[in-house]
Design a protein around this motif. Structure first.
Motif, PDB file in Angstrom:
ATOM      1  N   LYS A   1      83.665  18.852  30.591  1.00 66.48           N
ATOM      2  CA  LYS A   1      84.726  18.888  29.765  1.00 66.48           C
ATOM      3  C   LYS A   1      85.514  17.632  29.911  1.00 66.48           C
ATOM      4  CE  LYS A   1      86.800  23.659  31.096  1.00 66.48           C
ATOM      5  NZ  LYS A   1      87.176  23.873  32.151  1.00 66.48           N
ATOM      6  N   VAL A   2      84.337  16.031  29.838  1.00 65.92           N
ATOM      7  CA  VAL A   2      85.147  15.108  30.177  1.00 65.92           C
ATOM      8  C   VAL A   2      85.008  14.551  28.571  1.00 65.92           C
ATOM      9  CG1 VAL A   2      84.978  12.222  30.690  1.00 65.92           C
ATOM     10  CG2 VAL A   2      84.980  14.766  32.627  1.00 65.92           C
ATOM     11  N   PRO A   3      85.556  14.317  28.302  1.00 64.47           N
ATOM     12  CA  PRO A   3      85.839  13.634  26.929  1.00 64.47           C
ATOM     13  C   PRO A   3      84.782  12.231  26.505  1.00 64.47           C
ATOM     14  CG  PRO A   3      87.576  13.330  27.542  1.00 64.47           C
ATOM     15  CD  PRO A   3      87.107  13.992  28.580  1.00 64.47           C
ATOM     16  N   LEU A   4      83.528  12.262  25.700  1.00 66.34           N
ATOM     17  CA  LEU A   4      82.653  11.829  25.307  1.00 66.34           C
ATOM     18  C   LEU A   4      81.218  12.031  26.282  1.00 66.34           C
ATOM     19  CD1 LEU A   4      84.250   8.432  24.770  1.00 66.34           C
ATOM     20  CD2 LEU A   4      84.060  10.075  22.913  1.00 66.34           C
ATOM     21  N   VAL A   5      81.353  13.024  27.114  1.00 66.93           N
ATOM     22  CA  VAL A   5      80.555  12.896  27.913  1.00 66.93           C
ATOM     23  C   VAL A   5      79.495  14.396  27.379  1.00 66.93           C
ATOM     24  CG1 VAL A   5      79.050  14.100  30.252  1.00 66.93           C
ATOM     25  CG2 VAL A   5      81.103  12.307  29.691  1.00 66.93           C
ATOM     26  N   LYS A   6      78.197  14.536  27.118  1.00 67.95           N
ATOM     27  CA  LYS A   6      77.042  15.454  26.591  1.00 67.95           C
ATOM     28  C   LYS A   6      77.015  16.060  27.885  1.00 67.95           C
ATOM     29  CE  LYS A   6      76.286  13.062  22.322  1.00 67.95           C
ATOM     30  NZ  LYS A   6      75.463  12.423  21.413  1.00 67.95           N
ATOM     31  N   ILE A   7      76.431  17.320  27.456  1.00 69.88           N
ATOM     32  CA  ILE A   7      75.529  18.131  28.323  1.00 69.88           C
ATOM     33  C   ILE A   7      74.155  17.837  28.727  1.00 69.88           C
ATOM     34  CG2 ILE A   7      74.117  20.376  28.846  1.00 69.88           C
ATOM     35  CD1 ILE A   7      76.914  20.547  29.177  1.00 69.88           C
ATOM     36  N   SER A   8      73.478  16.795  27.465  1.00 68.25           N
ATOM     37  CA  SER A   8      72.227  16.199  27.416  1.00 68.25           C
ATOM     38  C   SER A   8      72.621  14.730  28.626  1.00 68.25           C
ATOM     39  CB  SER A   8      72.341  15.889  26.487  1.00 68.25           C
ATOM     40  OG  SER A   8      73.133  14.168  25.153  1.00 68.25           O
ATOM     41  N   ASP A   9      73.842  14.084  28.923  1.00 65.54           N
ATOM     42  CA  ASP A   9      73.924  13.454  29.609  1.00 65.54           C
ATOM     43  C   ASP A   9      73.442  13.800  30.946  1.00 65.54           C
ATOM     44  OD1 ASP A   9      74.733  11.798  27.805  1.00 65.54           O
ATOM     45  OD2 ASP A   9      76.427  11.792  27.679  1.00 65.54           O
ATOM     46  N   ILE A  10      74.245  15.044  31.194  1.00 69.93           N
ATOM     47  CA  ILE A  10      74.471  15.391  33.184  1.00 69.93           C
ATOM     48  C   ILE A  10      72.715  15.847  32.652  1.00 69.93           C
ATOM     49  CG2 ILE A  10      74.912  17.489  34.044  1.00 69.93           C
ATOM     50  CD1 ILE A  10      77.511  17.600  32.190  1.00 69.93           C
ATOM     51  N   ASP A  11      72.202  16.820  32.179  1.00 64.75           N
ATOM     52  CA  ASP A  11      70.746  17.110  32.257  1.00 64.75           C
ATOM     53  C   ASP A  11      69.935  15.556  32.118  1.00 64.75           C
ATOM     54  OD1 ASP A  11      70.883  19.666  31.401  1.00 64.75           O
ATOM     55  OD2 ASP A  11      70.748  19.392  28.694  1.00 64.75           O
ATOM     56  N   LYS A  12      70.047  14.601  32.001  1.00 69.59           N
ATOM     57  CA  LYS A  12      69.189  13.622  32.001  1.00 69.59           C
ATOM     58  C   LYS A  12      69.652  12.866  33.327  1.00 69.59           C
ATOM     59  CE  LYS A  12      68.962  11.796  27.443  1.00 69.59           C
ATOM     60  NZ  LYS A  12      69.762  10.785  26.221  1.00 69.59           N
ATOM     61  N   THR A  13      71.008  13.074  34.178  1.00 69.12           N
ATOM     62  CA  THR A  13      72.120  12.427  35.525  1.00 69.12           C
ATOM     63  C   THR A  13      70.809  12.882  35.756  1.00 69.12           C
ATOM     64  OG1 THR A  13      73.522  11.781  34.251  1.00 69.12           O
ATOM     65  CG2 THR A  13      73.308  12.272  36.989  1.00 69.12           C
ATOM     66  N   GLU A  14      70.514  14.286  35.598  1.00 69.16           N
ATOM     67  CA  GLU A  14      70.015  15.357  36.955  1.00 69.16           C
ATOM     68  C   GLU A  14      68.837  14.868  37.021  1.00 69.16           C
ATOM     69  OE1 GLU A  14      70.997  19.190  35.564  1.00 69.16           O
ATOM     70  OE2 GLU A  14      72.605  19.546  37.374  1.00 69.16           O
ATOM     71  N   GLU A  15      68.023  14.891  36.162  1.00 74.42           N
ATOM     72  CA  GLU A  15      66.184  14.674  35.970  1.00 74.42           C
ATOM     73  C   GLU A  15      66.167  13.102  36.822  1.00 74.42           C
ATOM     74  OE1 GLU A  15      65.025  14.468  32.047  1.00 74.42           O
ATOM     75  OE2 GLU A  15      65.383  16.202  31.668  1.00 74.42           O
ATOM     76  N   TRP A  16      66.923  11.965  36.148  1.00 70.53           N
ATOM     77  CA  TRP A  16      67.084  10.943  36.510  1.00 70.53           C
ATOM     78  C   TRP A  16      66.956  11.132  38.661  1.00 70.53           C
ATOM     79  CZ3 TRP A  16      69.808   8.099  40.494  1.00 70.53           C
ATOM     80  CH2 TRP A  16      69.349   6.806  40.589  1.00 70.53           C
ATOM     81  N   PHE A  17      68.289  11.822  38.877  1.00 69.41           N
ATOM     82  CA  PHE A  17      68.545  12.550  41.137  1.00 69.41           C
ATOM     83  C   PHE A  17      67.263  13.091  41.282  1.00 69.41           C
ATOM     84  CE2 PHE A  17      69.814  13.372  44.400  1.00 69.41           C
ATOM     85  CZ  PHE A  17      71.027  12.567  45.052  1.00 69.41           C
ATOM     86  N   ALA A  18      66.149  13.904  40.674  1.00 69.83           N
ATOM     87  CA  ALA A  18      65.256  14.668  41.098  1.00 69.83           C
ATOM     88  C   ALA A  18      64.563  13.800  41.139  1.00 69.83           C
ATOM     89  CB  ALA A  18      64.834  15.541  40.096  1.00 69.83           C
ATOM     90  N   LYS A  19      64.391  12.423  40.685  1.00 69.28           N
ATOM     91  CA  LYS A  19      63.010  11.835  40.226  1.00 69.28           C
ATOM     92  C   LYS A  19      63.532  10.492  41.662  1.00 69.28           C
ATOM     93  CE  LYS A  19      60.992  12.071  35.508  1.00 69.28           C
ATOM     94  NZ  LYS A  19      61.292  11.535  34.427  1.00 69.28           N
ATOM     95  N   HIS A  20      64.258   9.911  41.322  1.00 66.77           N
ATOM     96  CA  HIS A  20      64.939   8.623  42.096  1.00 66.77           C
ATOM     97  C   HIS A  20      65.689   8.964  42.952  1.00 66.77           C
ATOM     98  CE1 HIS A  20      62.313   6.569  38.797  1.00 66.77           C
ATOM     99  NE2 HIS A  20      63.538   7.157  37.962  1.00 66.77           N
ATOM    100  N   GLY A  21      66.373  10.181  43.246  1.00 69.39           N
ATOM    101  CA  GLY A  21      67.594  10.730  44.142  1.00 69.39           C
ATOM    102  C   GLY A  21      67.357   9.954  45.936  1.00 69.39           C
ATOM    103  N   THR A  22      65.853   9.920  46.324  1.00 71.45           N
ATOM    104  CA  THR A  22      65.431   9.972  47.699  1.00 71.45           C
ATOM    105  C   THR A  22      65.961   8.286  48.037  1.00 71.45           C
ATOM    106  OG1 THR A  22      63.320   9.172  47.149  1.00 71.45           O
ATOM    107  CG2 THR A  22      63.716  11.242  48.700  1.00 71.45           C
ATOM    108  N   LYS A  23      65.723   7.193  46.895  1.00 68.74           N
ATOM    109  CA  LYS A  23      65.956   5.606  46.733  1.00 68.74           C
ATOM    110  C   LYS A  23      67.492   5.988  47.010  1.00 68.74           C
ATOM    111  CE  LYS A  23      62.533   5.403  43.650  1.00 68.74           C
ATOM    112  NZ  LYS A  23      61.721   5.164  42.381  1.00 68.74           N
ATOM    113  N   ALA A  24      68.165   6.335  45.401  1.00 66.41           N
ATOM    114  CA  ALA A  24      69.684   6.008  45.854  1.00 66.41           C
ATOM    115  C   ALA A  24      69.539   6.490  46.646  1.00 66.41           C
ATOM    116  CB  ALA A  24      69.930   6.899  44.408  1.00 66.41           C
ATOM    117  N   VAL A  25      70.033   8.014  47.173  1.00 62.89           N
ATOM    118  CA  VAL A  25      70.607   8.123  48.807  1.00 62.89           C
ATOM    119  C   VAL A  25      70.033   6.610  49.612  1.00 62.89           C
ATOM    120  CG1 VAL A  25      70.853   9.189  50.349  1.00 62.89           C
ATOM    121  CG2 VAL A  25      70.424  10.133  48.708  1.00 62.89           C
ATOM    122  N   PHE A  26      68.948   6.531  49.919  1.00 58.74           N
ATOM    123  CA  PHE A  26      68.658   4.929  50.757  1.00 58.74           C
ATOM    124  C   PHE A  26      69.294   3.815  50.343  1.00 58.74           C
ATOM    125  CE2 PHE A  26      65.849   1.944  52.156  1.00 58.74           C
ATOM    126  CZ  PHE A  26      65.973   1.178  53.410  1.00 58.74           C
TER     127      PHE A  26
END
Length: 223
Positions: free
Chosen positions: A104-129
């Motif tokens: 519902k956020v202006p200018l944000v697409k579902i594809s943006d959310i998908d890419k963010t989730e994909e990125w976190f799935a790959k790099h989430g451990t490094k991001a948290v650390f």
């Protein structure tokens, strides 16, 4: 705690004065657990700067009013407790609810959310650390970890290690600098501002790029 640390509560100005007075009071009353409580609250309320709390705990240890190891251990416990609370908020929000809100956020697409989730799935451990050692992000990184339901033992391990490194550096800085402990906050203030500027630049770039793409799409449809 004796009163030797109290005069330095007046070394800053405005918000800094209030934070230092508050932390000094907690450590006078509770000792190491007081420093831990302050850091736990800092995770939940980022305007309370860890760059003030941690060096002050180190300075207090240098005065003999607090054991150095105790200061590091308790502040790390506080960091983990605060991070767990934010993880819980993310988990309570949940992936589907987050996606619905983000869409519902202006200018944000579902594809943006998908890419963010994909990125976190790959790099989430490094991001948290590493996120535990980046101003501003060090608190908020726990929320997406909760949303994506990162394994709690993994989250706890990464958060504890990252927090231990960050806390040790700043507590030791305050310990070694002694009465000049407040210099840590002054220099880290520049780093925090740089992070804010980088985030703002990224947001502006995203908005400009998205608006440009929308205009191009609109022009292509008119043809």
């Amino acid at each position: 705690m004796n009163s030797t640390a109290v005069p330095f509560a007046a070394s800053g100005g405005g918000l800094l004065d209030g934070v230092v007075d508050w932390v000094v009071g907690l450590m006078e009353t509770l000792g190491g657990p007081g420093a831990g409580l302050a850091i736990a609250l800092e995770n939940l309320f980022p305007p309370i700067p860890s760059e003030v709390i941690l060096p002050l705990a180190g300075f207090t240890a240098s005065q003999g009013d607090l054991n150095l190891v105790e200061a590091i251990v308790w502040t790390t416990i506080g960091s983990v407790v605060g991070a767990l609370a934010l993880y819980g908020i993310g988990a309570a929000l949940g992936r589907e609810r987050f996606r619905a809100l983000a869409a519902k956020v202006p200018l944000v697409k579902i594809s943006d959310i998908d890419k963010t989730e994909e990125w976190f799935a790959k790099h989430g451990t490094k991001a948290v650390f590493f996120g535990r050692m980046i101003p501003i992000f060090r608190s908020f990184i726990s929320i997406p970890a909760g949303i994506e339901r990162m394994s709690v033992p993994v989250f706890l391990g990464l958060t504890t290690l990252g927090s231990l490194i960050w806390n040790t550096i700043f507590v030791m800085a305050g310990y070694l600098l002694g009465e000049s402990w407040h210099l840590v906050e002054e220099y880290m203030g520049y780093v925090s501002k740089a992070v804010v500027v980088a985030v703002l630049v990224a947001v502006v770039w995203f908005i400009v790029a998205r608006v440009r793409d929308m205009r191009r799409s609109g022009a292509a449809e008119e043809r």
